[in-house]
Design an enzyme around this catalytic site. Sequence first.
Site, PDB file in Angstrom:
ATOM      1  N   ASP A  68      42.799 -12.646  29.865  1.00 44.10           N
ATOM      2  CA  ASP A  68      43.456 -12.342  28.587  1.00 44.10           C
ATOM      3  C   ASP A  68      43.630 -10.834  28.406  1.00 44.10           C
ATOM      4  OD1 ASP A  68      44.746 -12.782  26.215  1.00 44.10           O
ATOM      5  OD2 ASP A  68      43.094 -13.805  25.248  1.00 44.10           O
ATOM      6  N   LYS A  71      41.075  -7.206  23.235  1.00 40.39           N
ATOM      7  CA  LYS A  71      39.706  -6.709  23.236  1.00 40.39           C
ATOM      8  C   LYS A  71      39.013  -7.089  21.933  1.00 40.39           C
ATOM      9  CE  LYS A  71      38.234  -4.752  26.060  1.00 40.39           C
ATOM     10  NZ  LYS A  71      37.599  -5.351  27.204  1.00 40.39           N
ATOM     11  N   HIS A  75      35.300 -10.196  17.285  1.00 42.31           N
ATOM     12  CA  HIS A  75      35.457  -9.399  16.076  1.00 42.31           C
ATOM     13  C   HIS A  75      36.601  -9.900  15.190  1.00 42.31           C
ATOM     14  CE1 HIS A  75      34.865  -5.558  14.020  1.00 42.31           C
ATOM     15  NE2 HIS A  75      36.162  -5.386  14.013  1.00 42.31           N
TER      16      HIS A  75
END
Length: 169
Positions: A68, A71, A75
């Site tokens: 993927d 990042k 989160h």
Amino acid sequence: MALLDPESDKVFHEALAAHDHLGINTILRECHDLFKGVQSLTDCCGGDGTTARAIVKAFPHIKCNVLDLRKLVLHFWSDEDCINILAQCKKAIPSREMGGKVIVIDIVVGSSSKEMLETQLLVDMLMLVCTRGRQRDENDWSTIFTKAGFSDYKIIKKLGPRGVIEVYP
């Protein structure tokens, strides 16, 4: 994961890539034992491969895969989604006795100074508006890891607002 405002998506992901470029060398320098005994590593949401390349340069024996392009994946997802993502990661790793662990590098609210905490909380408000994710403190992470089926975790280093967390099956 896409932002709720798709027009901001490209700029936002460019900022995440810059964030990654700044962080990995510090992590490699400050967390010497993080990759001890690791033979194979999959960087889920590995962005442009910066993290994987830096790890292989520092530890040439580690076989690295990148999946993927986004990042800080946990989160930006809801707690339920994080639990599902981590549960899938747990299925893909060996037992703790065989060296299995998941390494999470993400924001841990409250891991820094008072001024940084204020900034983290403001970013949390922004995330609530722009994404489905949120900032999490150590108790939040602990709950997510437990619900995903992990037996233990350890925050091995705090680097500003980010925590480097080992999560064990």
